[in-house]
Structures are given as structure tokens and as C-alpha cells.
Scaffold this active site. Structure first.
Site, mmCIF file in Angstrom:
data_model
loop_
_atom_site.group_PDB
_atom_site.id
_atom_site.type_symbol
_atom_site.label_atom_id
_atom_site.label_comp_id
_atom_site.label_asym_id
_atom_site.label_seq_id
_atom_site.Cartn_x
_atom_site.Cartn_y
_atom_site.Cartn_z
ATOM 1 N N HIS A 1 -5.371 4.335 6.436
ATOM 2 C CA HIS A 1 -4.682 5.345 5.634
ATOM 3 C C HIS A 1 -3.232 5.560 6.072
ATOM 4 O O HIS A 1 -2.631 6.565 5.702
ATOM 5 C CB HIS A 1 -5.439 6.671 5.617
ATOM 6 C CG HIS A 1 -6.782 6.563 4.955
ATOM 7 N ND1 HIS A 1 -6.945 6.130 3.667
ATOM 8 C CD2 HIS A 1 -8.026 6.821 5.430
ATOM 9 C CE1 HIS A 1 -8.223 6.124 3.360
ATOM 10 N NE2 HIS A 1 -8.907 6.531 4.408
ATOM 11 N N GLU B 1 0.863 5.645 0.355
ATOM 12 C CA GLU B 1 0.217 6.937 0.589
ATOM 13 C C GLU B 1 0.948 7.938 -0.294
ATOM 14 O O GLU B 1 2.177 7.862 -0.464
ATOM 15 C CB GLU B 1 0.292 7.344 2.060
ATOM 16 C CG GLU B 1 -0.303 6.319 3.027
ATOM 17 C CD GLU B 1 -1.766 6.033 2.773
ATOM 18 O OE1 GLU B 1 -2.465 6.924 2.250
ATOM 19 O OE2 GLU B 1 -2.222 4.916 3.075
ATOM 20 N N ASP C 1 0.863 -1.185 0.000
ATOM 21 C CA ASP C 1 0.000 0.000 0.000
ATOM 22 C C ASP C 1 0.898 1.233 0.000
ATOM 23 O O ASP C 1 1.979 1.232 0.618
ATOM 24 C CB ASP C 1 -0.904 0.009 1.238
ATOM 25 C CG ASP C 1 -1.868 1.184 1.216
ATOM 26 O OD1 ASP C 1 -2.901 1.072 0.522
ATOM 27 O OD2 ASP C 1 -1.595 2.199 1.869
#
Length: 749
Positions: A726, A590, A588
Site C-alpha cells: 500500500h 495511492e 500504482d
């Protein structure tokens, strides 16, 4: 590095004169009165006026301000504009040129015009100079003023090009299409575009005025239909009034005296039929299709007859197509449709021939490492079995065709190359190649079965390797694919029949394939199987179908043609193998925003998983080299201060690449994360290429019917811990749990 040549300041004019001289030499019988007058008037211009006109012709648009037309090599513009206007090459603006004028206008000039219009208005202007150009233009177009009068009051003079139809006709004679400028000549002079590799003597593409005019009319119709398609999208309510006049125009087009014009006329009629059908104007669509010639208009007609309940006309047309098909695809369609709609046993469900062929194809298990690369996966599978395997597709057959008939295609005095820029003989698409060279083609087809056939091909490949052409592309293992075709191709039928007693050897199985390409290149130049397999002097051709793929009718036609010729050609379906010990990296990111090309990664979290167990993790903040937007900081909790001393992506690129090695890339909405990682590696000049698995896509597939497939909602649904949403490592860890759920279902399939 090679230095590009300097071009003479008059190179625009030189190119233009070269084109005009070519046209006058080759196409004198085809010149219309307007074109002849244009040429004569141009020759009467002074050289500076010729230079200025050609400069204008090579720029975009047809409207110009005097201030835009200064060129150091030409000099003062005003007297030249006067000369061009007297000769009729330019004129003052008329209402017809206003749309082009508005496109040409600068914001400053537009504001000047609005100021000139203001005294004629009863109300003050509703816009200010600070408004955008589109806002000013919308306001101007709404005003009830005579713009031509106001434009004449501007400090700069505006003129519009005239007589462009005659010029476009001259361009068409040279290029075979309407070109916007002579950039090809410039690219040639700069050494960017290769020309003159095949021949130096060119025959005209037309020898009769009527044929040339019809061809030009059909070319103009092609451009007009592109505009019509856009217009119909904007004004669907006007579809019938826009399309109906075309039917009368189509009916006035001569049927054509050459195969090329017959084909082009048919294509235009088919395009019009499709536009009418899209607008639900079915009788009009039917009328256009009836004006077309052969497939695919014939298929649309059959379907329209059936849709409208006219079964008698539908069956009659199908029988005609079966008795005298124009191509393999037409016969396949007609046979399939007739069987499904009119056979005696049409009460039971019946698969189409395409679906049946795909259904009956064997399944081959391929490692999911090749997700998205089906052909590469099957190549690896067969290489492991000892085959030489190549991704050949259409290029293999196009290269064989191009090299075997190279002389006739490119070098013969009657080759249909009509100017130095052409790279594909026009008689191929026109259907004239086989009739033109029939005796030579048939002789060369018999040579395919000769003992020295491979030597002949190798000589052609060596002589012409690298020459730019528009038939096929060159690559380093082309010979490795082509030579076995000649060496191991089976013998097909005797040329004169199955039981030929003449003593002549049976022709090579390659002969009917190349003969069909020579006779109807458009129909037989695509759809060939993806892979070529070679083992123990045997050839096999495989059409690869990954899960979800469909076979197209032209692909089926090529498979049948290859099998009929004597080759082993088939479909193979891929089934992705889920290795329980497969290595995955769930990742993942950001980022500073949503665009991989411009935004940057600020955090990476990755989890290495095998057999459901976490083997290792990778996590780091990254300095993006720019400010993190406040809304991103609010979403992720990552501030500019947190990344100030963090490494850059370049600093961790090697370590991350090692972490990802040999794994399947997994992410929730993998396209997003993969795109950012690939973009970051690209900035480091590192190629990034991994198989991908998206947990969004696969959760939808294996756990359908959920209200939401966002990571947060899925974690709630399946009670997966997600404490720090997040943040990259937290999201990657949660996504790894989704991967376990997906694999549990996948391994049951």
C-alpha cells in the site's frame, strides 16, 4: 462568442399557439372529437389563462400548488385557476392524482399534513420533524386517514391538470411521438437547434382519423410497455395477471393499413413476447410472437417450439422462413438452425455459420500497443503496407445513401418530413421510401455507374455539407472515403440478368446495397464492416474482430450482401503480438478515496520495464489539496504532514507524461489506477490515452484456479517480495514481477 437572443416573456404561449395552428392547418381530418373540443375550449380562454395553462403544461408533473404558479408576466393566479377549472383544464385533487401529489410535496408541507392527521390517530405519530422526507412519507402513507380531506385544509390550494389525453394526441400529430413539453421550440429560438434547412412546406403524416388513432394507440403502448417492464421487475409474482390483458388488447389492434403501422404493431407484440418469455410464461410469449410479423419474432417462435419439443411445428415454420424470408437475417437464422437440427447428418457437432465464418477468418498480428483499439491497430497495420485505410463502419454507407438521394429524402415536396424539427424522413423506417420514389431511385441507381458519378456526389456533398440530419454525421475526410467508392466500385450484375443482351452496362456494385437500404432501411442501415481499405484502385472492407469478440448475424448479412454485389468483404481476427522488447510502465497510485472524479492521488510509484529488466523508476508523494481521510492514512501510512510540502500533480504532470511515453500502461486492477491518472491529467487540460494491461485480468487468464488474485496473496503465492504494501513504488515493483510471469506465459501462446 455569439450572443443568444432574448426570448419574449410570452414565448411559451407563442410556441404553443404555433403548434396548435400547425395541427389545425395540417390535421383537421384527423382530429378526434375530444381534440377538437380541447382546441375550441382553449381558444375561449383569456390570454392570461392560456399563458398560465401553457406554463403548467411545460413543467414536470400534473399536480401544482397555487404558490408555485406565480409569473410576473401573468399576474394574480387565483382568478385564472378558477377560469381554468370552469373550462375543465384543471380540477381539485382526486384519489387518482395522489401519487403525483406525494412526488410534488415539500418536506415542510408533508409535516403540516402529518400534524393535521395527528388528531385522528389513536396513537402518537412515530416520526419527528427532524426525520428525513422519505421517512416522513413512509409514515404518512401507512396512516389510515382521508388525505383528500386533509389536503383541502392546507393553506395553499392544489390542482391537477386534466384532459391530457387530448393534449397528448395533439402533440403526437405534430411530433409523431408524445413529447413532455415544447423545449424544441425554445432551443430553436435560442439558436441551439437548427430547423428549416431542408424544406418549408410540410405534408401531414396522417390523412385519415382511423390511421392516426391507431398510430397514437401504438405510441401510447410503447410508453406503457416501458412502465410494464419496470412493474414486472418489482412484482414478478403478478406477471401473468399483468401480461394477460395485453393479449386481448393486441388482438383488438387493427393490423394496420400502412407499412409503418404494421411494423410498429409487430414491434409491440415482440416486446410483449420478450417480457412474457423473461417471466417464463412460454405459452403467452408464443401467443404474442404469433401476433408479430416477421423477424425477430419468428426466431423466438422457432426456438420456443424447439424448446417445448414441438419439432413438427418448428420444422414447418423453418421451411416457411427459408422459402419466403422477410430479411437476410431471418434466412441466415433459419438456414443455420435447420441444418443443425434437421439435416440428415445432424449427429456430428456442427458450428453455426457465424462461428464457422469467424473460425475460418485469417488472423492478423497487431501490436499490443493497440489493446482496446482494435480498429486503429488494423488501420496502422494496413497503412504500413501502403493502403489508405479508414474506420468507416455504417456512416460511410449512410452518408452515400443520404447524399445520393438527398433531394428525395429531404427536399422533395413529398419528402416525409412532417414538421421543421424532423431530420430523418419517416418513410424510411416505415418502408414507404422505395415505393414512393421507385422510378427516381432506379434512375439514380443507374447513375452510380456513370463516368461522372463521383462529380455528382461531390456536388451534393459540397451543397449540403454540415446540414444537421439524423442519417449520418459529417467529418473532414468524408469525401476522401466516398469518392473512391464511386470511382473504384466494381461492376455488378446486369440489371435485367447476368446475360443481358440489351446493351445496357452492368450496374455498379453499389446499386444493390443502396437499393436494399431504400427498400428496407431498418434492416440494411447497420452492420457494415469496420474498415475501408484502398490500394491500386481496389476496395476492400474488413470486419475487425479482436480476441473474445463475436460476430452478429446482421454483420454477417452485410458481409454476404457486399460480396454478392461484387466487393471484397471479409472478417479478420486480431491477435495481439507480444513484443519481447516492448516498453512497459507498471504504475500504482495511492488516493484519498475510490472515486477518480472527486478523490485525488496522494502518491505515484512507477517502474519502467523492458525485456524483464527495470530501466527506471518514478516515485513521488503528491499534495492532493485536501485532507487525507484517517482510514487512508492508516492503510497507507501517508499522513497529511507528509504531503504538506509535496508537489501537486500539475507540478509533475509533464515529467510523468514523458516517463509514460511510448509504453503500455500496466497496473494491478488497471481500471482504477488508469482512471485516476487520466482524471488528474484532465484537470491539467492534458489528454491522456495509453494502451492498458491489467495484471489482475491476465493473472486470472494465465494462472487460473488460485484462491485469490489480490496483490498481497499473489506475492505470497509466487514468493514475490512485498515489504511495504500500500505504498505506491513497492506495489508497482511487485506488480512488475507479476508482469514477468504473465509475459512468460503469453509468449508461449
Amino acid at each position: 462568442m455569439a450572443v443568444r437572443p432574448e426570448l419574449d416573456a410570452r414565448y411559451y404561449l407563442q410556441h404553443f399557439q404555433e403548434l396548435l395552428q400547425f395541427v389545425k392547418t395540417h390535421y383537421d381530418p384527423c382530429l378526434t372529437p375530444c381534440a377538437s373540443t380541447w382546441l375550441a375550449d382553449f381558444e375561449q380562454l383569456s390570454m392570461p389563462a392560456q399563458q398560465l395553462l401553457v406554463r403548467m403544461l411545460n413543467r414536470k408533473g400534473r399536480v401544482f400548488a397555487e404558490s408555485e404558479l406565480y409569473y410576473a408576466e401573468i399576474g394574480p393566479v387565483a382568478p385564472l385557476l378558477s377560469e381554468l377549472q370552469q373550462a375543465g383544464f384543471i380540477a381539485a385533487l382526486s384519489a387518482a392524482e395522489l401519487p403525483d401529489f406525494w412526488l410534488r410535496l415539500t418536506k415542510e408541507t408533508l409535516w403540516q399534513l402529518l400534524q393535521l392527521a395527528a388528531p385522528q390517530l389513536t396513537l402518537p405519530l412515530a416520526v419527528k420533524k427532524s426525520h428525513s422526507k422519505p421517512e416522513l412519507l413512509r409514515a404518512a402513507l401507512a396512516l389510515p386517514v382521508d388525505w383528500l380531506v386533509l389536503i383541502a385544509q392546507l393553506p395553499q390550494q392544489y390542482v391537477a391538470l386534466q384532459r391530457l389525453d387530448a393534449l397528448n394526441y395533439l402533440y403526437f400529430l405534430y411530433f409523431g411521438r408524445v413529447e413532455p413539453n415544447l423545449s424544441l421550440f425554445t432551443l430553436r429560438d435560442l439558436g441551439i437547434r437548427q430547423t428549416g434547412q431542408f424544406k418549408q412546406q410540410f405534408s401531414p403524416r396522417f390523412t385519415e382519423l382511423a390511421t392516426a388513432e391507431l398510430a397514437f394507440q401504438l405510441e401510447q403502448a410503447k410508453l406503457a410497455l416501458a412502465d410494464l417492464s419496470k412493474q414486472l421487475k418489482q412484482q414478478p409474482a403478478d406477471a401473468e395477471s399483468l401480461l394477460t390483458p395485453w393479449l386481448e388488447q393486441v388482438q383488438q389492434w387493427p393490423s394496420g393499413t400502412t407499412p409503418e403501422l404494421v411494423t410498429k404493431r409487430s414491434e409491440r407484440c415482440y416486446q410483449l413476447g420478450k417480457l412474457a418469455e423473461q417471466q417464463k410464461l412460454l405459452p403467452l410469449a408464443q401467443a404474442f410472437y404469433q401476433q408479430s410479423n416477421g423477424f425477430p419474432a419468428s426466431e423466438r417462435l422457432v426456438r420456443l417450439y424447439w424448446q417445448q419439443g414441438d419439432t413438427i411445428q418448428c420444422q414447418r415454420l423453418l421451411q416457411q422462413l427459408l422459402e419466403d424470408p422477410s430479411c437476410d437475417e431471418e434466412w441466415l437464422f433459419a438456414e443455420d438452425f435447420y441444418q443443425r437440427k434437421f439435416s440428415a447428418d445432424n449427429n456430428s457437432p456442427r458450428r453455426s455459420q457465424l462461428t464457422q465464418l469467424l473460425h475460418a477468418a485469417p488472423q492478423i498480428g497487431v501490436d499490443e500497443l493497440y489493446l482496446g483499439k482494435a480498429e486503429a491497430g488494423l488501420i496502422a497495420h494496413y497503412q504500413a503496407l501502403g493502403y489508405r485505410a479508414f474506420h468507416s463502419e455504417n456512416n460511410l454507407w449512410l452518408a452515400l445513401f443520404g447524399l445520393w438521394f438527398w433531394h428525395e429524402l429531404f427536399e422533395h415536396q413529398d419528402s416525409a418530413l412532417h414538421n421543421p424539427f424532423e431530420r430523418r424522413p419517416r418513410n424510411l423506417s416505415a418502408g414507404c421510401f422505395y415505393p414512393q420514389f421507385q422510378a427516381t431511385i432506379e434512375h439514380k441507381l443507374t447513375q452510380l455507374a456513370a463516368p461522372n458519378a463521383a462529380t455528382i456526389l461531390l456536388s451534393a456533398l459540397t451543397a449540403h455539407y454540415g446540414k444537421a440530419n439524423s442519417l449520418f454525421y459529417w467529418h473532414s475526410d468524408l469525401a476522401e472515403q466516398l469518392l473512391p467508392l464511386l470511382q473504384y466500385a466494381p461492376r455488378g450484375h446486369y440489371k435485367n440478368g447476368e446475360n443481358d443482351k440489351s446493351g445496357e452496362p452492368a450496374e455498379s456494385a453499389l446499386a444493390p446495397i443502396l437499393r436494399a437500404m431504400a427498400q428496407d432501411f431498418n434492416r440494411h442501415s447497420s452492420g457494415y464492416p469496420d474498415l475501408l481499405l484502398i490500394k491500386e484502385q481496389q476496395l476492400q472492407f474488413i470486419e475487425v474482430k479482436a480476441p473474445g469478440d463475436k460476430i452478429q448475424r446482421h454483420q454477417l448479412a452485410r458481409l454476404l450482401a457486399l460480396n454478392n454485389a461484387g466487393f471484397n468483404a471479409r472478417i479478420e481476427k486480431l491477435q495481439w503480438i507480444v513484443d519481447p522488447n516492448r516498453l512497459y510502465v507498471v504504475l500504482d497510485v495511492e488516493t484519498t478515496g475510490g472515486k477518480a472524479g472527486t478523490d485525488r492521488v496522494i502518491e505515484i510509484g512507477a517502474v519502467k520495464v523492458q525485456a524483464g529488466e527495470v530501466l527506471d523508476t518514478f516515485s513521488t508523494l503528491l499534495n492532493p489539496g485536501r485532507t487525507i481521510p484517517s482510514f487512508i492514512s492508516r492503510l497507507t501510512g501517508i499522513s497529511n504532514a507528509m504531503v504538506a510540502d509535496a508537489p501537486t500533480f500539475t507540478d509533475i504532470a509533464t515529467k510523468l507524461a514523458d516517463f509514460l511515453q511510448g509504453a503500455v500502461f500496466v497496473a494491478h486492477n488497471a481500471k482504477f489506477d488508469y482512471g485516476f491518472i487520466r482524471a488528474e491529467f484532465a484537470r491539467c487540460d492534458i489528454t491522456f490515452d495509453m494502451p492498458q494491461l491489467c495484471t489482475v485480468v491476465n493473472m486470472r487468464r494465465y494462472y487460473p484456479g488460485l484462491a485469490s488474485y489480490s496483490l498481497g496473496k499473489l506475492c505470497e503465492e509466487f514468493e514475490i517480495n512485498l515489504n511495504n504494501h500500500h505504498r505506491a513504488l513497492a506495489d508497482a515493483t511487485a506488480t512488475a514481477e507479476l508482469l514477468k510471469l504473465i509475459n512468460a506465459r503469453r509468449q508461449l501462446v
